[in-house]
Design a protein around this motif. Structure first.
Motif, PDB file in Angstrom:
ATOM      1  N   ILE A 107       0.847  -1.188   0.000  1.00  0.00           N
ATOM      2  CA  ILE A 107       0.000   0.000   0.000  1.00  0.00           C
ATOM      3  C   ILE A 107       0.888   1.246   0.000  1.00  0.00           C
ATOM      4  CG2 ILE A 107      -1.657   1.338   1.352  1.00  0.00           C
ATOM      5  CD1 ILE A 107      -2.808  -1.290   2.326  1.00  0.00           C
ATOM      6  N   LEU A 108       0.550   2.181  -0.880  1.00  0.00           N
ATOM      7  CA  LEU A 108       1.200   3.482  -0.909  1.00  0.00           C
ATOM      8  C   LEU A 108       0.191   4.495  -0.386  1.00  0.00           C
ATOM      9  CD1 LEU A 108       2.724   3.193  -4.481  1.00  0.00           C
ATOM     10  CD2 LEU A 108       3.849   2.709  -2.327  1.00  0.00           C
ATOM     11  N   THR A 127      10.329  -3.847  -5.476  1.00  0.00           N
ATOM     12  CA  THR A 127      11.244  -2.765  -5.102  1.00  0.00           C
ATOM     13  C   THR A 127      10.490  -1.442  -5.098  1.00  0.00           C
ATOM     14  OG1 THR A 127      11.933  -2.228  -7.352  1.00  0.00           O
ATOM     15  CG2 THR A 127      13.240  -3.921  -6.187  1.00  0.00           C
ATOM     16  N   LEU A 128      11.075  -0.455  -4.458  1.00  0.00           N
ATOM     17  CA  LEU A 128      10.475   0.871  -4.445  1.00  0.00           C
ATOM     18  C   LEU A 128      10.379   1.426  -5.864  1.00  0.00           C
ATOM     19  CD1 LEU A 128       9.385   3.349  -2.983  1.00  0.00           C
ATOM     20  CD2 LEU A 128      11.762   4.086  -2.634  1.00  0.00           C
ATOM     21  N   GLY A 129      11.413   1.254  -6.661  1.00  0.00           N
ATOM     22  CA  GLY A 129      11.411   1.751  -8.027  1.00  0.00           C
ATOM     23  C   GLY A 129      10.291   1.135  -8.868  1.00  0.00           C
ATOM     24  N   PHE A 144       8.211   7.144   4.332  1.00  0.00           N
ATOM     25  CA  PHE A 144       8.128   6.310   5.525  1.00  0.00           C
ATOM     26  C   PHE A 144       7.776   4.897   5.098  1.00  0.00           C
ATOM     27  CE2 PHE A 144       7.602  10.539   6.989  1.00  0.00           C
ATOM     28  CZ  PHE A 144       8.137  10.576   8.262  1.00  0.00           C
ATOM     29  N   LEU A 145       8.521   3.923   5.598  1.00  0.00           N
ATOM     30  CA  LEU A 145       8.258   2.515   5.330  1.00  0.00           C
ATOM     31  C   LEU A 145       7.783   1.875   6.620  1.00  0.00           C
ATOM     32  CD1 LEU A 145       8.336  -0.016   3.558  1.00  0.00           C
ATOM     33  CD2 LEU A 145      10.757  -0.261   4.166  1.00  0.00           C
ATOM     34  N   ASN A 146       6.543   1.442   6.624  1.00  0.00           N
ATOM     35  CA  ASN A 146       5.938   0.826   7.813  1.00  0.00           C
ATOM     36  C   ASN A 146       6.086   1.712   9.048  1.00  0.00           C
ATOM     37  OD1 ASN A 146       5.205  -1.462   6.287  1.00  0.00           O
ATOM     38  ND2 ASN A 146       7.257  -2.298   6.546  1.00  0.00           N
ATOM     39  N   GLY A 147       5.905   3.021   8.838  1.00  0.00           N
ATOM     40  CA  GLY A 147       5.938   3.976   9.937  1.00  0.00           C
ATOM     41  C   GLY A 147       7.310   4.506  10.299  1.00  0.00           C
ATOM     42  N   GLU A 148       8.354   3.981   9.679  1.00  0.00           N
ATOM     43  CA  GLU A 148       9.717   4.420   9.972  1.00  0.00           C
ATOM     44  C   GLU A 148      10.238   5.274   8.825  1.00  0.00           C
ATOM     45  OE1 GLU A 148      11.566   3.720  12.760  1.00  0.00           O
ATOM     46  OE2 GLU A 148       9.798   2.718  13.591  1.00  0.00           O
ATOM     47  N   ASP A 183       4.017  -4.451   3.109  1.00  0.00           N
ATOM     48  CA  ASP A 183       4.600  -3.148   3.431  1.00  0.00           C
ATOM     49  C   ASP A 183       3.641  -2.002   3.115  1.00  0.00           C
ATOM     50  OD1 ASP A 183       6.986  -4.113   4.406  1.00  0.00           O
ATOM     51  OD2 ASP A 183       8.047  -3.903   2.502  1.00  0.00           O
ATOM     52  N   GLU A 184       3.819  -0.925   3.883  1.00  0.00           N
ATOM     53  CA  GLU A 184       3.099   0.322   3.642  1.00  0.00           C
ATOM     54  C   GLU A 184       4.120   1.432   3.487  1.00  0.00           C
ATOM     55  OE1 GLU A 184      -0.097   1.286   6.273  1.00  0.00           O
ATOM     56  OE2 GLU A 184      -0.855  -0.780   6.255  1.00  0.00           O
ATOM     57  N   VAL A 185       4.031   2.143   2.375  1.00  0.00           N
ATOM     58  CA  VAL A 185       4.927   3.256   2.082  1.00  0.00           C
ATOM     59  C   VAL A 185       4.091   4.522   2.101  1.00  0.00           C
ATOM     60  CG1 VAL A 185       6.475   4.274   0.367  1.00  0.00           C
ATOM     61  CG2 VAL A 185       6.420   1.791   0.678  1.00  0.00           C
TER      62      VAL A 185
END
Length: 88
Positions: A2-3, A25-27, A58-62, A77-79
């Protein structure tokens, strides 16, 4: 995965707070996102294709201090993207 978007970036994703994509990947996630919302690329990325410094990721709140487009992502994962806005 999820973005998540908020603030000024919402208008670029048709006011969808969450967008789901499948990527490893993020890309790859950004490429899918930008294929749906082409106008997002010019706001999200700089001339070199990297995420602009005005956006915090932020990745998973970090917070990810230096996001790498090759950064691996998992299905769960959540971005989240936050945009710094200054004014006076």
């Amino acid at each position: 995965m999820i973005l998540r978007f908020s603030g000024i970036m919402l208008r670029l994703v048709n006011y969808e707070r969450t967008v789901q994509v499948e990527a490893d990947t993020l890309g790859a996630a950004l490429e899918q996102l930008e294929s749906r919302y082409p106008q997002l690329r010019h706001v999200l990325r700089d001339a070199n294709g990297q995420i602009r410094r005005t956006h915090q990721l932020f990745l998973n709140g970090e917070r990810v201090a230096a996001p790498d487009l090759g950064m691996p992502l998992e299905d769960a994962d959540e971005v989240e993207f936050l945009t710094a806005i200054a004014g006076g």
